[in-house]
Design an enzyme around this catalytic site. Structure first.
Site, PDB file in Angstrom:
ATOM      1  N   GLU A  74       0.839  -1.201   0.000  1.00  0.00           N
ATOM      2  CA  GLU A  74       0.000   0.000   0.000  1.00  0.00           C
ATOM      3  C   GLU A  74       0.872   1.248   0.000  1.00  0.00           C
ATOM      4  O   GLU A  74       1.826   1.367   0.767  1.00  0.00           O
ATOM      5  CB  GLU A  74      -0.904   0.025   1.232  1.00  0.00           C
ATOM      6  CG  GLU A  74      -1.825   1.241   1.280  1.00  0.00           C
ATOM      7  CD  GLU A  74      -2.865   1.136   2.377  1.00  0.00           C
ATOM      8  OE1 GLU A  74      -3.748   0.251   2.257  1.00  0.00           O
ATOM      9  OE2 GLU A  74      -2.776   1.895   3.357  1.00  0.00           O
ATOM     10  N   PRO A  93       2.176  11.194  -2.347  1.00  0.00           N
ATOM     11  CA  PRO A  93       2.947  12.172  -1.571  1.00  0.00           C
ATOM     12  C   PRO A  93       2.389  13.579  -1.692  1.00  0.00           C
ATOM     13  O   PRO A  93       1.720  13.921  -2.674  1.00  0.00           O
ATOM     14  CB  PRO A  93       4.348  12.078  -2.182  1.00  0.00           C
ATOM     15  CG  PRO A  93       4.407  10.706  -2.777  1.00  0.00           C
ATOM     16  CD  PRO A  93       3.023  10.450  -3.294  1.00  0.00           C
ATOM     17  N   TRP A 121      -6.815   6.939  -0.805  1.00  0.00           N
ATOM     18  CA  TRP A 121      -7.643   8.071  -1.217  1.00  0.00           C
ATOM     19  C   TRP A 121      -7.774   8.945   0.012  1.00  0.00           C
ATOM     20  O   TRP A 121      -8.319   8.519   1.023  1.00  0.00           O
ATOM     21  CB  TRP A 121      -8.999   7.523  -1.650  1.00  0.00           C
ATOM     22  CG  TRP A 121      -9.979   8.428  -2.297  1.00  0.00           C
ATOM     23  CD1 TRP A 121     -10.912   9.201  -1.668  1.00  0.00           C
ATOM     24  CD2 TRP A 121     -10.189   8.614  -3.703  1.00  0.00           C
ATOM     25  NE1 TRP A 121     -11.694   9.859  -2.585  1.00  0.00           N
ATOM     26  CE2 TRP A 121     -11.264   9.521  -3.865  1.00  0.00           C
ATOM     27  CE3 TRP A 121      -9.588   8.115  -4.846  1.00  0.00           C
ATOM     28  CZ2 TRP A 121     -11.742   9.918  -5.100  1.00  0.00           C
ATOM     29  CZ3 TRP A 121     -10.067   8.509  -6.075  1.00  0.00           C
ATOM     30  CH2 TRP A 121     -11.122   9.409  -6.204  1.00  0.00           C
ATOM     31  N   HIS A 138      -8.388   2.891  -3.730  1.00  0.00           N
ATOM     32  CA  HIS A 138      -9.355   3.201  -2.683  1.00  0.00           C
ATOM     33  C   HIS A 138     -10.308   4.287  -3.190  1.00  0.00           C
ATOM     34  O   HIS A 138      -9.880   5.263  -3.814  1.00  0.00           O
ATOM     35  CB  HIS A 138      -8.661   3.741  -1.433  1.00  0.00           C
ATOM     36  CG  HIS A 138      -7.710   2.781  -0.803  1.00  0.00           C
ATOM     37  ND1 HIS A 138      -7.383   2.820   0.539  1.00  0.00           N
ATOM     38  CD2 HIS A 138      -6.995   1.742  -1.305  1.00  0.00           C
ATOM     39  CE1 HIS A 138      -6.523   1.865   0.830  1.00  0.00           C
ATOM     40  NE2 HIS A 138      -6.270   1.206  -0.279  1.00  0.00           N
ATOM     41  N   ARG A 197     -16.159   3.768   3.575  1.00  0.00           N
ATOM     42  CA  ARG A 197     -16.907   4.939   4.030  1.00  0.00           C
ATOM     43  C   ARG A 197     -16.000   6.144   4.060  1.00  0.00           C
ATOM     44  O   ARG A 197     -16.355   7.232   3.634  1.00  0.00           O
ATOM     45  CB  ARG A 197     -17.482   4.699   5.432  1.00  0.00           C
ATOM     46  CG  ARG A 197     -18.408   5.819   5.888  1.00  0.00           C
ATOM     47  CD  ARG A 197     -18.544   5.861   7.401  1.00  0.00           C
ATOM     48  NE  ARG A 197     -17.330   6.370   8.029  1.00  0.00           N
ATOM     49  CZ  ARG A 197     -17.234   6.609   9.334  1.00  0.00           C
ATOM     50  NH1 ARG A 197     -18.246   6.344  10.125  1.00  0.00           N
ATOM     51  NH2 ARG A 197     -16.107   7.081   9.840  1.00  0.00           N
ATOM     52  N   GLY A 198     -14.797   5.939   4.575  1.00  0.00           N
ATOM     53  CA  GLY A 198     -13.819   7.017   4.617  1.00  0.00           C
ATOM     54  C   GLY A 198     -13.775   7.702   5.963  1.00  0.00           C
ATOM     55  O   GLY A 198     -14.699   7.621   6.767  1.00  0.00           O
ATOM     56  N   ASP A 199     -12.651   8.387   6.195  1.00  0.00           N
ATOM     57  CA  ASP A 199     -12.463   9.152   7.427  1.00  0.00           C
ATOM     58  C   ASP A 199     -13.105  10.521   7.290  1.00  0.00           C
ATOM     59  O   ASP A 199     -13.318  11.015   6.183  1.00  0.00           O
ATOM     60  CB  ASP A 199     -10.970   9.329   7.723  1.00  0.00           C
ATOM     61  CG  ASP A 199     -10.287   7.997   7.963  1.00  0.00           C
ATOM     62  OD1 ASP A 199     -10.909   7.124   8.593  1.00  0.00           O
ATOM     63  OD2 ASP A 199      -9.146   7.832   7.498  1.00  0.00           O
ATOM     64  N   LYS A 229     -21.986  -5.923   3.641  1.00  0.00           N
ATOM     65  CA  LYS A 229     -21.127  -5.463   2.544  1.00  0.00           C
ATOM     66  C   LYS A 229     -20.786  -6.605   1.592  1.00  0.00           C
ATOM     67  O   LYS A 229     -20.753  -6.420   0.371  1.00  0.00           O
ATOM     68  CB  LYS A 229     -19.855  -4.819   3.109  1.00  0.00           C
ATOM     69  CG  LYS A 229     -20.096  -3.474   3.789  1.00  0.00           C
ATOM     70  CD  LYS A 229     -18.808  -2.742   4.132  1.00  0.00           C
ATOM     71  CE  LYS A 229     -18.136  -3.293   5.351  1.00  0.00           C
ATOM     72  NZ  LYS A 229     -16.998  -2.432   5.804  1.00  0.00           N
ATOM     73  N   GLN A 253      -7.996  -3.662   8.855  1.00  0.00           N
ATOM     74  CA  GLN A 253      -7.186  -2.658   9.530  1.00  0.00           C
ATOM     75  C   GLN A 253      -5.974  -3.363  10.133  1.00  0.00           C
ATOM     76  O   GLN A 253      -6.009  -4.562  10.426  1.00  0.00           O
ATOM     77  CB  GLN A 253      -8.024  -1.996  10.623  1.00  0.00           C
ATOM     78  CG  GLN A 253      -7.307  -1.010  11.521  1.00  0.00           C
ATOM     79  CD  GLN A 253      -6.876   0.225  10.770  1.00  0.00           C
ATOM     80  OE1 GLN A 253      -5.852   0.192  10.096  1.00  0.00           O
ATOM     81  NE2 GLN A 253      -7.639   1.301  10.876  1.00  0.00           N
TER      82      GLN A 253
END
Length: 605
Positions: free
Chosen positions: A22, A26, A54, A82, A112-114, A177, A188
């Site tokens: 992964e 930058p 992403w 992502h 979902r994302g942060d 899902k 994670q």
């Protein structure tokens, strides 16, 4: 090729589990440019896939797409892109998927994302995309996309970082899902192998049969490890914590143990064959993941990784002097699929060619080398403070400049643990110059970064040391603070009249103005170390691009903080005014042998 097909193919052709890498896009153009040869080298290890992140709120979507396009089309690596729900509406999702398709990408990690910066809680901008399952369902509902993409989803062996629901509910969400059309699961990161294996059994008992790919991140530094487990709520065995505590003052031992722990974890979780591969988070670093794979013997450890392609040629710049290769040439070579570049007989300018080793020895923080692929990032969340109701309560409701001065002083005096610009308590190192920092802050110059001058402290010194034992470390003193424009003009005059060539400085505001006496391409090494059996290791520089990159982030923090107060409030008006009127200033003194040189210069009339 779709990832699930690649997994089946790997099972038929290899006796060892597969692995993927992964990377993140930058922050700087130079970092992006220099990541490409690194990706090309790691590609020689034959990963099953490359994963491209992403950014929160889609903040890096253009760079993410560019990087994913390069790895897929020009390097021929199966790429997992992502895509998150955060700040995305249907049209944006469609655009992202169509562009991914046009670049030959067949694998999507639907998240979902942060929360985007400035939001404590996750809030959807489109009610159709509130959860990862919504993104999976949407992709599967559109024939154009459903046929194109193999879809992965995230799972959390130690529980979701939000901790809003229990494990049983999390497993129900995961099953939804998969039932919606997910083909595989990426977890994670975690550090408790036994806990993970128990979680896998509970996932399978739920009727979930798709491949589970565990996320593994070799520990790079003690500080990033502590921050990581706090933010993730990770379960860490007592033996691991005891070991980390015993070596936390030796950076090299921490990195070595990070490799050892990753190897032991992977060996344990793949022992019975039910886990057939792992996903390695690189943080855009190179050495640790390479060492992990070599110890596992999942690659030929005796085969040099830096080899030329048999079918490619590299253009040499010939002449009376030694060959030189520019950063742009490095990118061209990487795009042609070369695994490395020819060595030079002497230093050949800036870029990956000269800095790769020192970039990877000790990860770069916000004053690292801006050309590094890992510039500005020490962990997946960067260096910024995560704003929560708890820290907002600590910071109070500032309504005046004096309130802000008081807040920064309270942090220096250990009355509060954080400020918007400092994610933790004042370090022991900064305690050595605390009287100076307090004096500056009382003046209304709010300090946000500093280090004392150090002339040859032992590398094992528990306050000042870093790197492997048996060495010596050096630092030039610098201080960074916010102040008004009149103060900036005063500092500029003082540097010109009394600096004597010993003082370099930068100042910038949110409008994009920058003042400095550092030459355009000048670079100031401010931290370096000398260790047995190694060349000099230079871990930190201050120069224009790194300062400007941090300056943009610093002023965005004022905006973020302001967004937590209602429009029209005194607090919001104050924070917005500070963002518009204040300058970020960095002052560096080159005499590292005189511990008081910087402070005499600043405070003497």
């Amino acid at each position: 090729m779709k990832l699930i097909e690649a997994i089946e193919q790997h099972k038929r052709n290899f006796s060892h589990p597969f692995f993927s890498f992964e990377f993140f896009p930058p922050k700087t153009d130079q970092g992006f440019e220099n990541l490409l040869p690194r990706v090309a080298r790691l590609a020689q290890l034959k990963p099953l896939a490359i994963s491209i992140t992403w950014g929160a709120g889609g903040s890096t979507k253009e760079r993410s797409m560019d990087l994913a396009g390069l790895t897929q089309k020009e390097y021929g690596l199966e790429t997992l892109l992502h895509i998150t729900c955060t700040n995305m509406v249907q049209g944006m999702v469609d655009d992202a998927l169509r562009e991914a398709k046009s670049r030959g990408i067949q694998n999507i990690l639907a998240l979902r994302g942060d929360p985007p910066r400035g939001k404590e809680e996750w809030m959807p901008v489109d009610p159709r995309f509130q959860h990862g399952v919504d993104l999976v369902s949407y992709i599967r509902s559109i024939p154009e996309f459903s046929a194109q993409f193999c879809i992965g989803v995230a799972a959390y062996p130690d529980g979701h970082p939000d901790k809003l629901v229990d494990e049983a509910t999390e497993l129900t969400y995961l099953k939804e899902k998969v039932d919606a059309g997910a083909d595989f699961i990426v977890t994670q990161l975690f550090y408790d192998a036994e806990h993970f294996l128990g979680w896998v059994k509970r996932v399978r008992a739920k009727g979930i049969t798709v491949p589970i790919i565990p996320g593994i991140m070799p520990i790079q530094t003690y500080s990033s490890f502590v921050r990581l487990i706090k933010l993730c709520g990770s379960s860490v065995p007592e033996s691991v914590m005891e070991k980390m505590d015993s070596i936390k003052h030796d950076d090299q031992l921490v990195k070595d143990y990070g490799v050892q722990l990753a190897v032991e974890t992977i060996q344990r979780i793949t022992m019975d064959g039910s886990i057939t591969g792992v996903h390695l988070s690189t943080l855009n670093l190179e050495k640790s993941v390479q060492r992990v794979l070599e110890v596992l013997q999942w690659t030929d450890a005796n085969k040099p990784i830096h080899q030329h392609s048999q079918n490619r040629l590299i253009e040499e710049v010939k002449g009376d002097s030694a060959r030189s290769i520019s950063p742009s040439t490095a990118v061209d070579a990487a795009r042609q699929g070369l695994s490395t570049l020819p060595k030079t007989d002497k230093e050949a300018g800036s870029g990956e060619l000269n800095k790769a080793d020192s970039w990877d020895d000790f990860p770069n923080g916000r004053f690292g080398d801006f050309k590094s692929p890992a510039f500005g990032v020490q962990d997946p969340w960067g260096n910024a403070v995560v704003i929560t109701s708890e820290v907002l309560s600590d910071w109070g409701s500032p309504k005046s400049i004096s309130d802000l001065t008081s807040l920064f002083l309270r942090h220096l005096q250990s009355e509060i643990a954080t400020t918007p610009f400092s994610p933790g308590p004042l370090s022991e190192e900064s305690q050595l110059i605390l009287p100076h920092l307090e004096k500056l802050t009382k003046r209304g110059w709010w300090t946000v970064g500093s280090q004392p001058a150090v002339n040859g402290a032992k590398s094992e010194d528990i306050v000042l040391g870093w790197g492997p034992r048996g060495g010596y470390v050096f630092q030039k003193g610098f201080v960074e603070f916010f102040c008004g424009e009149k103060d900036v003009e005063s500092i500029e005059r003082k540097v010109e009249e009394k600096g004597g060539g010993w003082v370099h400085w930068f100042a910038g505001n949110w409008k994009g103005e920058c003042r400095s006496n550092v030459p355009e391409h000048g670079k100031n090494a401010v931290t370096w170390g000398v260790f047995p059996g190694q060349e000099i290791v230079q871990t930190t520089i201050i120069e224009r691009d790194s300062f400007l990159s941090w300056k943009e982030e610093a002023f965005s923090i004022w905006s973020t903080w302001a967004s937590f107060h209602r429009p029209g409030s005194r607090e919001r008006e104050l924070l917005d005014r500070v963002r518009q009127e204040m300058w970020l200033v960095n002052v560096l003194h080159h005499d590292y042998q005189d511990h008081e040189a910087l402070w005499r210069f600043i405070f003497e009339d």
